[in-house]
Design a protein around this motif. Structure first.
Motif, PDB file in Angstrom:
ATOM      1  N   ALA A 257      19.609  76.806  97.304  1.00 15.41           N
ATOM      2  CA  ALA A 257      18.431  76.059  96.873  1.00 15.41           C
ATOM      3  C   ALA A 257      18.509  74.609  97.350  1.00 15.41           C
ATOM      4  O   ALA A 257      17.526  74.069  97.875  1.00 15.41           O
ATOM      5  N   ALA A 258      19.636  73.983  97.180  1.00 15.38           N
ATOM      6  CA  ALA A 258      19.779  72.578  97.559  1.00 15.38           C
ATOM      7  C   ALA A 258      19.613  72.389  99.062  1.00 15.38           C
ATOM      8  O   ALA A 258      18.933  71.441  99.516  1.00 15.38           O
ATOM      9  N   GLU A 259      20.225  73.268  99.845  1.00 16.34           N
ATOM     10  CA  GLU A 259      20.153  73.135 101.308  1.00 16.34           C
ATOM     11  C   GLU A 259      18.746  73.364 101.841  1.00 16.34           C
ATOM     12  O   GLU A 259      18.390  72.869 102.913  1.00 16.34           O
ATOM     13  N   ASN A 260      17.928  74.084 101.099  1.00 13.34           N
ATOM     14  CA  ASN A 260      16.590  74.429 101.574  1.00 13.34           C
ATOM     15  C   ASN A 260      15.473  73.772 100.757  1.00 13.34           C
ATOM     16  O   ASN A 260      14.319  74.190 100.817  1.00 13.34           O
ATOM     17  N   LYS A 261      15.845  72.750  99.998  1.00  9.48           N
ATOM     18  CA  LYS A 261      14.884  71.934  99.254  1.00  9.48           C
ATOM     19  C   LYS A 261      14.038  72.758  98.280  1.00  9.48           C
ATOM     20  O   LYS A 261      12.854  72.500  98.089  1.00  9.48           O
ATOM     21  N   LEU A 262      14.675  73.754  97.674  1.00 10.14           N
ATOM     22  CA  LEU A 262      14.044  74.486  96.588  1.00 10.14           C
ATOM     23  C   LEU A 262      14.378  73.779  95.282  1.00 10.14           C
ATOM     24  O   LEU A 262      15.525  73.382  95.063  1.00 10.14           O
ATOM     25  N   GLU A 263      13.402  73.655  94.443  1.00  4.18           N
ATOM     26  CA  GLU A 263      13.581  72.842  93.241  1.00  4.18           C
ATOM     27  C   GLU A 263      14.410  73.518  92.160  1.00  4.18           C
ATOM     28  O   GLU A 263      15.015  72.837  91.333  1.00  4.18           O
ATOM     29  N   TYR A 264      14.455  74.861  92.166  1.00  4.07           N
ATOM     30  CA  TYR A 264      15.028  75.549  91.009  1.00  4.07           C
ATOM     31  C   TYR A 264      15.875  76.757  91.375  1.00  4.07           C
ATOM     32  O   TYR A 264      15.718  77.371  92.429  1.00  4.07           O
ATOM     33  N   LEU A 265      16.746  77.101  90.418  1.00  3.46           N
ATOM     34  CA  LEU A 265      17.431  78.386  90.359  1.00  3.46           C
ATOM     35  C   LEU A 265      16.952  79.075  89.093  1.00  3.46           C
ATOM     36  O   LEU A 265      16.951  78.488  88.011  1.00  3.46           O
ATOM     37  N   MET A 266      16.514  80.331  89.225  1.00  5.25           N
ATOM     38  CA  MET A 266      16.126  81.140  88.080  1.00  5.25           C
ATOM     39  C   MET A 266      17.251  82.132  87.805  1.00  5.25           C
ATOM     40  O   MET A 266      17.531  83.001  88.634  1.00  5.25           O
ATOM     41  N   ILE A 267      17.927  81.982  86.650  1.00  9.63           N
ATOM     42  CA  ILE A 267      18.985  82.906  86.258  1.00  9.63           C
ATOM     43  C   ILE A 267      18.392  83.916  85.294  1.00  9.63           C
ATOM     44  O   ILE A 267      17.938  83.560  84.202  1.00  9.63           O
ATOM     45  N   ASP A 268      18.395  85.178  85.666  1.00 10.85           N
ATOM     46  CA  ASP A 268      17.748  86.209  84.871  1.00 10.85           C
ATOM     47  C   ASP A 268      18.732  86.816  83.861  1.00 10.85           C
ATOM     48  O   ASP A 268      19.812  86.266  83.605  1.00 10.85           O
ATOM     49  N   ALA A 269      18.365  87.958  83.312  1.00 12.96           N
ATOM     50  CA  ALA A 269      19.126  88.593  82.230  1.00 12.96           C
ATOM     51  C   ALA A 269      20.588  88.778  82.614  1.00 12.96           C
ATOM     52  O   ALA A 269      20.909  89.116  83.757  1.00 12.96           O
ATOM     53  N   GLY A 270      21.455  88.582  81.644  1.00  9.81           N
ATOM     54  CA  GLY A 270      22.884  88.810  81.838  1.00  9.81           C
ATOM     55  C   GLY A 270      23.729  87.577  81.635  1.00  9.81           C
ATOM     56  O   GLY A 270      24.947  87.687  81.440  1.00  9.81           O
ATOM     57  N   TRP A 271      23.130  86.400  81.620  1.00  7.49           N
ATOM     58  CA  TRP A 271      23.932  85.181  81.436  1.00  7.49           C
ATOM     59  C   TRP A 271      24.364  84.997  79.987  1.00  7.49           C
ATOM     60  O   TRP A 271      25.323  84.273  79.698  1.00  7.49           O
ATOM     61  N   SER A 272      23.646  85.664  79.057  1.00 12.02           N
ATOM     62  CA  SER A 272      24.002  85.591  77.648  1.00 12.02           C
ATOM     63  C   SER A 272      23.708  86.930  76.989  1.00 12.02           C
ATOM     64  O   SER A 272      23.107  87.823  77.600  1.00 12.02           O
ATOM     65  N   ASP A 273      24.067  87.051  75.724  1.00 15.44           N
ATOM     66  CA  ASP A 273      23.806  88.269  74.965  1.00 15.44           C
ATOM     67  C   ASP A 273      22.298  88.399  74.727  1.00 15.44           C
ATOM     68  O   ASP A 273      21.642  87.432  74.333  1.00 15.44           O
ATOM     69  N   ASN A 274      21.769  89.591  74.933  1.00 13.91           N
ATOM     70  CA  ASN A 274      20.326  89.800  74.764  1.00 13.91           C
ATOM     71  C   ASN A 274      19.848  89.577  73.335  1.00 13.91           C
ATOM     72  O   ASN A 274      18.664  89.298  73.115  1.00 13.91           O
ATOM     73  N   TYR A 275      20.766  89.678  72.369  1.00  9.85           N
ATOM     74  CA  TYR A 275      20.387  89.561  70.969  1.00  9.85           C
ATOM     75  C   TYR A 275      20.849  88.242  70.344  1.00  9.85           C
ATOM     76  O   TYR A 275      20.489  87.929  69.223  1.00  9.85           O
ATOM     77  N   ASP A 276      21.635  87.473  71.085  1.00  9.18           N
ATOM     78  CA  ASP A 276      22.077  86.147  70.641  1.00  9.18           C
ATOM     79  C   ASP A 276      22.311  85.313  71.888  1.00  9.18           C
ATOM     80  O   ASP A 276      23.373  85.359  72.501  1.00  9.18           O
ATOM     81  N   LEU A 277      21.304  84.535  72.260  1.00  5.29           N
ATOM     82  CA  LEU A 277      21.408  83.842  73.547  1.00  5.29           C
ATOM     83  C   LEU A 277      22.435  82.718  73.523  1.00  5.29           C
ATOM     84  O   LEU A 277      22.784  82.174  74.584  1.00  5.29           O
ATOM     85  N   THR A 278      22.962  82.345  72.340  1.00  7.71           N
ATOM     86  CA  THR A 278      24.020  81.328  72.300  1.00  7.71           C
ATOM     87  C   THR A 278      25.379  81.906  72.679  1.00  7.71           C
ATOM     88  O   THR A 278      26.337  81.152  72.879  1.00  7.71           O
ATOM     89  N   LYS A 279      25.470  83.235  72.774  1.00  9.70           N
ATOM     90  CA  LYS A 279      26.716  83.882  73.192  1.00  9.70           C
ATOM     91  C   LYS A 279      26.698  84.045  74.712  1.00  9.70           C
ATOM     92  O   LYS A 279      26.130  84.997  75.254  1.00  9.70           O
TER      93      LYS A 279
END
Length: 654
Positions: free
Chosen positions: A327-349
């Motif tokens: 993203a940085a090298e190609n001047k894209l403003e964002y990264l979208m991180i989809d499902a899996g970075w946290s627990d589906n039932y407790d996003l603080t985990k």
């Protein structure tokens, strides 16, 4: 404007309205007829009040919506029935003429006519709270038009394909469809779109076949729900009450809209839903920044040939840092991180494999913001706590998924999330949601909605082909922005395409066709759906994708036909971007650049279908030429083809 009762003209400073009384003025319900015209005089609406309230719509004298009833039943009064007018006030805005009827019973009906269409709404000024038992919104269409409908037998999905009917006579009685819904009169060339705007604290509107007409239809208020469906985390309605909404008695209700067009080009530039929406309630919007994002989910996080492990099991810190660098090298403003970075039932985990705080910190140092996915019901369990957490770890936005409803309660959720997210300067991309109705104007931190059959379906079926690509802008996009998630780099012809899941999916249509989506589609927050390693193979493609904006200052629709082709040019500052797409039929079109400023030479980067694109959809030709406002270009589009052009001012002037 003039207020002119028949045989007795009265002047008002604010507009033109015709009133005909069919009985003497008294305190009982009497028939009164009002005529309201658009500023260009082409569209006229007749409104009749009395024992009931009806309207009809005509375009240049042709009746396109026949006499249609409107009303709203509360627990102790039926708005629009047995109407006694206390006051009729005509007014005008910059783009519309309006009639407000103040009615005995502490309510009003407001009617507006724009050149783009007609809208009406109820306003109540009742001291106590009210229950809306039912609403009547009839659309009595002339004859039996053709129709393009996203049909549904439930109140949970806005992601179906469009069904085309040559006549509404072929549609089963009781069949329901989402809005916007498009109806077409081939003999007169008139297109009608039924839609709604300014939807708050109220269920969304569908349309349902009822004999020769369509009626508004709404989900009743949910009284019993339980978690189920996808992942067992969707709030599923098990029982509903015998009413639509329980709400405050002092409020405005949603606008009911009939858009009218005799030129398909006008549909691609019709913003009536947004015009009717309530203005922004946010004082500071400087932190809201539209842009493009790299995203891992569509291509299963696969990075073929990269020097790190990839794929869905390897969604870890190293993988997301790779996306940040891309993203940085190609001047894209964002990264979208989809499902899996946290627990589906407790996003603080947080998933221990992904140091999401570290990824966000590193991304920020490279001027890349990070959006994080979450489940709607999980977020709402403790909204303040969860939003505080998301803000504390440095997220700039959230992708909230799996609402799958638009009853009153679900619409309250969506507004509350937008409002509370704004307090923490968090942008919101709604998914698994109902169609937009202008809320993104009121809460401009809402940067996109799904509510469309998007690129994810390439993984599962054949439904989102170039014909579908040429329907969405004329129907769904009239409601507002849509997260189709374009950017496929494995482009296939009709004969070669096959759904792939899991793995690296393909897109239907040519490479140039896919690039054109970044111009044609309204997507303030736009995904680059494919793998970074695919884009890296084509520096000239990334030159375009890095530069193309997601919001524009001006739009010109140069040619368009529903479901067949479209050419659109959009300006951002001094630069222009143009895109064109065709369905599975090849098309030769002329691009006239007369919209450019005279006397200036521009540099145009042009991406067109290659000579063999009909059999190899990935083939494209990129060339750079000098153009002026006198330039006219002949462009051939292959089946499922298109072209994309980036036009910037040259240092040379003529």
């Amino acid at each position: 404007m003039l207020l002119t009762p028949k045989n007795n003209q009265m002047n008002l400073k604010t507009g033109i309205l015709c009133l005909i009384c069919f009985a003497g003025i008294n305190t009982q319900a009497i028939d009164k007829k009002y005529e309201l015209k658009s500023p260009d005089k082409k569209l006229s609406v007749s409104i009749l009040t009395g024992d009931s309230t009806t309207y009809s719509v005509a375009y240049k004298g042709l009746n396109v919506v026949l006499t249609s009833a409107i009303s709203m039943k509360l627990q102790n009064i039926e708005l629009g029935k047995k109407v006694t007018i206390n006051k009729a006030a005509a007014s005008s805005g910059k783009e519309f003429n309006e009639l407000t009827l103040s009615i005995k019973g502490d309510y009003a009906m407001v009617f507006r006519v724009y050149k783009e269409g007609f809208a009406y709404r109820f306003i109540t000024n009742i001291k106590d709270s009210v229950k809306v038992i039912s609403e009547q919104a009839v659309f009595n269409l002339l004859k039996s038009p053709a129709a393009f409908l996203q049909e549904t037998d439930n109140y949970t999905s806005w992601e179906g394909p469009y069904v085309k009917y040559v006549s509404t006579e072929l549609i089963a009685n009781g069949k329901r469809a989402t809005t916007p819904a498009l109806f077409s009169y081939h003999d007169s060339g008139v297109e009608l779109v039924i839609a709604e705007s300014d939807l708050f604290d109220y269920p969304g509107m569908y349309v349902q076949k009822n004999g020769d007409q369509y009626n508004g239809n709404w989900a009743q208020y949910p009284t019993k729900t339980e978690l189920g469906s996808w992942g067992n985390f969707v709030s599923v309605v098990k029982e509903r009450a015998g009413f639509l909404a329980s709400t405050t008695g002092k409020r405005t209700f949603p606008w009911r809209i009939v858009m009218v067009s005799v030129d398909d080009r006008d549909l691609l530039n019709n913003h009536l839903v947004r015009k009717l929406a309530s203005p922004s309630i946010l004082k500071d919007t400087s932190w809201i920044k539209p842009g493009k994002a790299t995203w891992e989910w569509w291509h299963d996080a696969l990075l073929p040939g990269a020097d790190i492990p990839s794929g869905m099991p390897n969604r870890n810190t190293a993988l997301y840092n790779y996306y940040v660098d891309f993203a940085a090298e190609n001047k894209l403003e964002y990264l979208m991180i989809d499902a899996g970075w946290s627990d589906n039932y407790d996003l603080t985990k947080i998933n221990p494999k992904n140091d999401v705080r570290g990824v966000i910190k590193r991304a920020k140092e490279k001027n890349v913001g990070v959006f994080l996915w979450c489940v709607g019901t999980t977020l709402l369990k403790d909204l303040d706590k969860n939003l505080d957490f998301l803000a504390s770890i440095g997220a700039v936005g959230i992708k909230v998924d799996f609402f799958d409803r638009d009853d009153q309660l679900a619409m309250q959720w969506i507004e509350t999330i937008a409002k509370e997210a704004a307090k923490r300067k968090l942008m919101v991309n709604f998914h698994g949601c109902s169609k937009p109705t202008g809320m993104e104007k009121t809460y401009p931190n809402i940067v996109n909605y799904e509510a469309v059959r998007g690129a994810e379906s390439d993984k599962w079926d054949y439904t989102i082909d170039p014909a579908h690509h040429l329907l969405m802008p004329f129907i769904r996009m009239l409601a507002g922005p849509m997260d189709y998630t374009p950017g496929a780099m494995r482009n296939k012809t009709k004969a070669a395409f096959k759904p792939i899941d899991p793995g690296l999916p393909s897109g239907q249509g040519t490479r140039a066709h896919e690039l054109a989506m970044f111009v044609l589609y309204d997507q303030p927050f736009a995904m680059l759906a494919d793998s970074p390693v695919e884009y890296m193979k084509y520096p000239d493609i990334m030159q375009f994708l890095s530069a193309v904006p997601t919001v524009y200052d001006e739009t010109k629709v140069l040619a368009a036909k529903i479901g067949e082709y479209a050419i659109v040019a959009k300006r951002k500052g001094e630069d222009w971007y143009a895109g064109a797409m065709t369905n599975w039929e090849p098309k030769d079109l002329e691009l006239d650049l007369s919209f450019l400023k005279p006397g200036i030479t521009y540099t145009a980067d042009i991406y067109t279908d290659g000579p063999d694109a009909a059999t190899n959809a990935e083939q494209y030709v990129h060339q750079t030429i000098e153009v002026t406002n006198r330039t006219k270009m002949k462009v051939k589009m292959a089946p499922g083809g298109g072209f994309a052009i980036m036009i910037k001012k040259s240092i040379f002037k003529k």
